[in-house]
Write a protein that holds these residues in place. Sequence first.
Motif, mmCIF file in Angstrom:
data_model
loop_
_atom_site.group_PDB
_atom_site.id
_atom_site.type_symbol
_atom_site.label_atom_id
_atom_site.label_comp_id
_atom_site.label_asym_id
_atom_site.label_seq_id
_atom_site.Cartn_x
_atom_site.Cartn_y
_atom_site.Cartn_z
ATOM 1 N N ASP A 69 0.805 -1.211 0.000
ATOM 2 C CA ASP A 69 0.000 0.000 0.000
ATOM 3 C C ASP A 69 0.843 1.268 0.000
ATOM 4 O O ASP A 69 0.309 2.369 0.100
ATOM 5 C CB ASP A 69 -0.925 0.015 1.233
ATOM 6 C CG ASP A 69 -1.859 -1.185 1.255
ATOM 7 O OD1 ASP A 69 -2.127 -1.736 0.176
ATOM 8 O OD2 ASP A 69 -2.302 -1.569 2.355
ATOM 9 N N VAL A 70 2.160 1.130 -0.076
ATOM 10 C CA VAL A 70 3.030 2.302 -0.058
ATOM 11 C C VAL A 70 3.010 2.935 -1.445
ATOM 12 O O VAL A 70 3.544 2.379 -2.406
ATOM 13 C CB VAL A 70 4.470 1.926 0.339
ATOM 14 C CG1 VAL A 70 5.351 3.171 0.346
ATOM 15 C CG2 VAL A 70 4.472 1.263 1.704
ATOM 16 N N ILE A 71 2.392 4.105 -1.535
ATOM 17 C CA ILE A 71 2.298 4.814 -2.811
ATOM 18 C C ILE A 71 2.692 6.265 -2.589
ATOM 19 O O ILE A 71 2.549 6.816 -1.505
ATOM 20 C CB ILE A 71 0.874 4.723 -3.391
ATOM 21 C CG1 ILE A 71 -0.158 5.195 -2.354
ATOM 22 C CG2 ILE A 71 0.564 3.326 -3.864
ATOM 23 C CD1 ILE A 71 -1.580 5.219 -2.891
ATOM 24 N N GLY A 72 3.214 6.858 -3.656
ATOM 25 C CA GLY A 72 3.546 8.278 -3.600
ATOM 26 C C GLY A 72 4.788 8.608 -2.798
ATOM 27 O O GLY A 72 5.018 9.774 -2.481
ATOM 28 N N THR A 80 1.693 10.241 7.798
ATOM 29 C CA THR A 80 2.000 9.833 6.427
ATOM 30 C C THR A 80 2.394 8.361 6.341
ATOM 31 O O THR A 80 2.785 7.890 5.272
ATOM 32 C CB THR A 80 3.139 10.704 5.849
ATOM 33 O OG1 THR A 80 4.259 10.657 6.736
ATOM 34 C CG2 THR A 80 2.689 12.139 5.683
ATOM 35 N N GLY A 81 2.325 7.657 7.451
ATOM 36 C CA GLY A 81 2.634 6.235 7.440
ATOM 37 C C GLY A 81 4.113 5.930 7.488
ATOM 38 O O GLY A 81 4.541 4.856 7.042
ATOM 39 N N SER A 135 -7.079 1.207 -4.361
ATOM 40 C CA SER A 135 -6.702 -0.170 -4.029
ATOM 41 C C SER A 135 -6.048 -0.237 -2.654
ATOM 42 O O SER A 135 -6.309 -1.163 -1.873
ATOM 43 C CB SER A 135 -5.738 -0.714 -5.089
ATOM 44 O OG SER A 135 -6.372 -0.795 -6.348
ATOM 45 N N ALA A 136 -5.214 0.753 -2.362
ATOM 46 C CA ALA A 136 -4.538 0.765 -1.058
ATOM 47 C C ALA A 136 -5.545 0.919 0.074
ATOM 48 O O ALA A 136 -5.447 0.241 1.112
ATOM 49 C CB ALA A 136 -3.522 1.903 -1.014
ATOM 50 N N MET A 137 -6.525 1.799 -0.106
ATOM 51 C CA MET A 137 -7.529 1.991 0.943
ATOM 52 C C MET A 137 -8.410 0.748 1.101
ATOM 53 O O MET A 137 -8.803 0.392 2.214
ATOM 54 C CB MET A 137 -8.401 3.210 0.617
ATOM 55 C CG MET A 137 -7.659 4.540 0.670
ATOM 56 S SD MET A 137 -6.905 4.885 2.289
ATOM 57 C CE MET A 137 -5.191 4.467 1.979
ATOM 58 N N ARG A 138 -8.694 0.085 0.005
ATOM 59 C CA ARG A 138 -9.469 -1.156 0.109
ATOM 60 C C ARG A 138 -8.641 -2.263 0.763
ATOM 61 O O ARG A 138 -9.185 -3.131 1.446
ATOM 62 C CB ARG A 138 -9.957 -1.578 -1.277
ATOM 63 C CG ARG A 138 -11.142 -0.722 -1.755
ATOM 64 C CD ARG A 138 -11.525 -0.999 -3.180
ATOM 65 N NE ARG A 138 -12.775 -0.309 -3.540
ATOM 66 C CZ ARG A 138 -13.193 -0.118 -4.774
ATOM 67 N NH1 ARG A 138 -12.463 -0.560 -5.791
ATOM 68 N NH2 ARG A 138 -14.334 0.517 -5.010
ATOM 69 N N ASN A 139 -7.350 -2.240 0.547
ATOM 70 C CA ASN A 139 -6.473 -3.189 1.243
ATOM 71 C C ASN A 139 -6.534 -2.975 2.750
ATOM 72 O O ASN A 139 -6.538 -3.930 3.537
ATOM 73 C CB ASN A 139 -5.031 -3.031 0.765
ATOM 74 C CG ASN A 139 -4.816 -3.654 -0.600
ATOM 75 O OD1 ASN A 139 -5.628 -4.447 -1.064
ATOM 76 N ND2 ASN A 139 -3.722 -3.271 -1.243
ATOM 77 N N ARG A 187 -1.370 11.630 3.912
ATOM 78 C CA ARG A 187 -1.653 11.530 5.348
ATOM 79 C C ARG A 187 -2.683 10.405 5.533
ATOM 80 O O ARG A 187 -3.843 10.623 5.837
ATOM 81 C CB ARG A 187 -2.167 12.861 5.886
ATOM 82 C CG ARG A 187 -1.101 13.945 5.973
ATOM 83 C CD ARG A 187 -1.672 15.339 6.016
ATOM 84 N NE ARG A 187 -2.696 15.490 7.042
ATOM 85 C CZ ARG A 187 -3.499 16.547 7.139
ATOM 86 N NH1 ARG A 187 -3.390 17.537 6.258
ATOM 87 N NH2 ARG A 187 -4.395 16.622 8.093
ATOM 88 N N PHE A 188 -2.212 9.194 5.348
ATOM 89 C CA PHE A 188 -3.115 8.038 5.313
ATOM 90 C C PHE A 188 -3.818 7.811 6.643
ATOM 91 O O PHE A 188 -4.891 7.217 6.681
ATOM 92 C CB PHE A 188 -2.328 6.786 4.905
ATOM 93 C CG PHE A 188 -1.712 6.880 3.544
ATOM 94 C CD1 PHE A 188 -2.512 6.907 2.415
ATOM 95 C CD2 PHE A 188 -0.336 6.970 3.382
ATOM 96 C CE1 PHE A 188 -1.956 6.994 1.152
ATOM 97 C CE2 PHE A 188 0.232 7.059 2.131
ATOM 98 C CZ PHE A 188 -0.577 7.072 1.008
ATOM 99 N N ALA A 189 -3.221 8.252 7.725
ATOM 100 C CA ALA A 189 -3.861 8.071 9.031
ATOM 101 C C ALA A 189 -5.197 8.807 9.074
ATOM 102 O O ALA A 189 -6.196 8.280 9.582
ATOM 103 C CB ALA A 189 -2.941 8.575 10.139
ATOM 104 N N ASP A 190 -5.229 10.035 8.525
ATOM 105 C CA ASP A 190 -6.482 10.797 8.511
ATOM 106 C C ASP A 190 -7.501 10.160 7.574
ATOM 107 O O ASP A 190 -8.705 10.129 7.874
ATOM 108 C CB ASP A 190 -6.204 12.243 8.083
ATOM 109 C CG ASP A 190 -5.362 12.995 9.095
ATOM 110 O OD1 ASP A 190 -5.396 12.620 10.284
ATOM 111 O OD2 ASP A 190 -4.659 13.946 8.704
ATOM 112 N N VAL A 191 -7.029 9.677 6.441
ATOM 113 C CA VAL A 191 -7.947 9.081 5.466
ATOM 114 C C VAL A 191 -8.546 7.789 6.017
ATOM 115 O O VAL A 191 -9.763 7.559 5.931
ATOM 116 C CB VAL A 191 -7.215 8.819 4.140
ATOM 117 C CG1 VAL A 191 -8.157 8.142 3.138
ATOM 118 C CG2 VAL A 191 -6.665 10.115 3.555
ATOM 119 N N THR A 192 -7.696 6.938 6.589
ATOM 120 C CA THR A 192 -8.208 5.666 7.115
ATOM 121 C C THR A 192 -9.116 5.879 8.318
ATOM 122 O O THR A 192 -10.041 5.088 8.537
ATOM 123 C CB THR A 192 -7.044 4.743 7.495
ATOM 124 O OG1 THR A 192 -6.135 5.434 8.363
ATOM 125 C CG2 THR A 192 -6.293 4.280 6.262
#
Length: 798
Positions: free
Chosen positions: A35-38, A67-68, A465-469, A504-509
């Motif tokens: 899931d590491v993108i960008g 940001t993970g 795809s990363a968020m669905r993972n 900032r995947f923590a906020d999105v998840t």
Amino acid sequence: MIAMAKELSFDEIRASVDADTLPAKKVEHKSPLDDVIGQERALKALSFGLGIGEKGFNIYTAGESGTGKTTTVKAYIEESAVSKPPSSDWCYVYNFKEPSEPNAIELPKGSAEGFKKDIGALIENTGKVLPEVFQSEDYASRRDAAIRAAEEVRNKLFSELNQIAEKKGLALQRSPSGLLIVPMVEGQPLNDQDVAALNPEAIEQITKAREELSSDLRNAMRSLREIDNQVRAELEKLNREAALFAIDHYVSDLKEKYSEVSEVAEYIETVQNDILDNLVMFIQDPNMPQNSPESITARERFFKKYEVNVLVDNSLLTGAPVIVELNPTYLNLFGKTEKEALFGVLTTDFTMIKPGSLHKANGGYLMIPAQELLTAPLAWDGLKRALKNGEIVIEDATQAQGVISTRGLKPEAIPLKVKVVIIGDSAIYNLLYTRDPDFKELFKVKAHFDSKMERTEENISKYVSAMRNVCSREGLKYLDQDAAAKVVEFSSRLADDQTKLSTRFADVTDIIREATFYAEKDDSENVTGAHMKKAIDEKKYRSNLVQEKIQEMIDRGVILIDTSGEQVGQLNGLSVLSYGDIAFGGPTRITASVGVGRKGILDIEREANLGGPTHTKGVMILGGYLSKMFAQDKPLGLSARLVFEQSYSGVDGDSASSTELYAILSELSGIPIKQQYAVTGSVNQNGEVQAIGGVNEKIEGFFEVCRITGLTGDQGVLIPESNVRNLMLKEDVVEAVKAGKFHIFTVRTINEGIAILTGMKAGERQPDGTFAEETINYRVDKRLKEMAETLKEYPGYI
């Protein structure tokens, strides 16, 4: 419109996502690394830092929180560690030469526990077999033979002495104090009184005989001592030979088993010698008072020296170790020597040595959070020292600080080879790089995690795809197409950019988790777009109480804000207020007053110590613009005052500088400004309107005020043209713009903005240096000329 400003359409103020273009396939459970993108730059730096083995190439990972970084780095390191050679086991053993300095022994991976059991078995078997050996008939006969031989020599010596004594008329008698020489007459011993009654010649003869016999007796006693020493030596040799014969096969087997580890072979040899030197401790003495606590403790402490303290056991690891130390105190990093109370006194020994994270990560990787490391006393300096010296030293914290010196254990240092990865932000990195000379020598690799990534079709597909993972791994509900589209739009809003996605995947998840909650309440199979919208709205609602209170005060007229009508020298500026978990925008009335004078533009906020340096700079730029625009043929003879009305806290930033300039131009020209508009944007001395931050919050803040006071269809905002790409406005603003109830204009220059705000042309300078009549700039220039002429009449006027 006469000006060149542009009104934005509804599809330009929010980059919506077509749900049908998103991937619809459900995903299987995958690792976090998938899931590491960008983060191509950061991953490339990590790959380099983990691959290079030279000293000093440790890694600092920088980037915003959320940001993970930690998850990504850990997953990346774990993947790299699998292919690395396994790390050694380490243990501490008793130092028979220097008991206060325990020896460290390195063993192949997974063999430390076996070594501990083997040494324990050796001591246990020795304790069983030795009593049997020393109670055997063979040993007893050999021991008795040695004693008998010595006894025969002793008896023969005494017999010879007695014969010599008898010839001299003397006899040897045993007493508690030793051997006595007694005179004899006709076979009968004489006492002192009998001797005194003899004639002098007889006495002299006895005395002489005694002296001669005493000399022989001394020689005999020396011979007896030599015989005793010889017997003891022979018995000791017999004991060692018997014991060595009994335990030799145990020792030989161990030496052969660990023949490849020279230190172990030496240690086993030392243990064997110590056993032979202390055979009495392995043979139970029936006379020993075993019920005495002191004797029991002494015996336990004696046998404790044969234990093996396994410090690091890597038997369960595949590849190199990966350790994450979230609480990097000095003791947690470097280990410690524990103490226990014994008869009122604190004692310790090598078995109480405990490992630190550096021991566990030795030969592998150690991850440490930067802030916790730097705030833990002695930890940062200790880590630098360990990395520079290449060894782990276990010592008491007070001794390391040089405060107290007490006698204690000084364990042998263990060689250190570890890759340290510090997780922190850019501010800490810059601080360490500029203030700590050691940092740049020890952490030569920087892995910088970006907070944004390009919003391309490929990246959108990867993002979804990363968020669905994440949903798959955490057991969350599946994101349907509409929900996935909302996730992408929410990500762009976090990035404040239509062409970017937030990392900032923590906020999105977190939003996805909240949406799952509402989906479960609705018994929905999947998370839908409605659930995502509800999660976003509810998250804001939980935190925007202050915003609603401010809007309520505006509606009641407590805070004065006009959203209709016209006023000279008055305009709605836009600002952003931040309250920790929420930032929201809102309007502020900005007014200007102008009079004749030479003070120029006076910032009341600054004079009241409420203005920050950036705001002060913005106000000073206004004077530069007025001078360049209107003071080429005359001095600026004005004293202007600017103020944020009803502002009682600090003001900073230059995003209101264009608003302040519009207010001054309105006051000088006498042309009123339409109050249905609010303005944001900084300005330079050339009159160009520049980009600002928080544009979405500012627009939405004024929109909410207009909705409360009543949307008229004329209201709107003016923003810098360079901020268009930052627009990701919420859907109700988009709907209002689409319906023509709210307007958003972009401007590039002050002339474009003032034309919209007043409805009058700004006016360009003509070849003769004047401005066309019936323009804002003509009126301003005319007013400034009049003020300059007035000043000539009062040369001392300030």
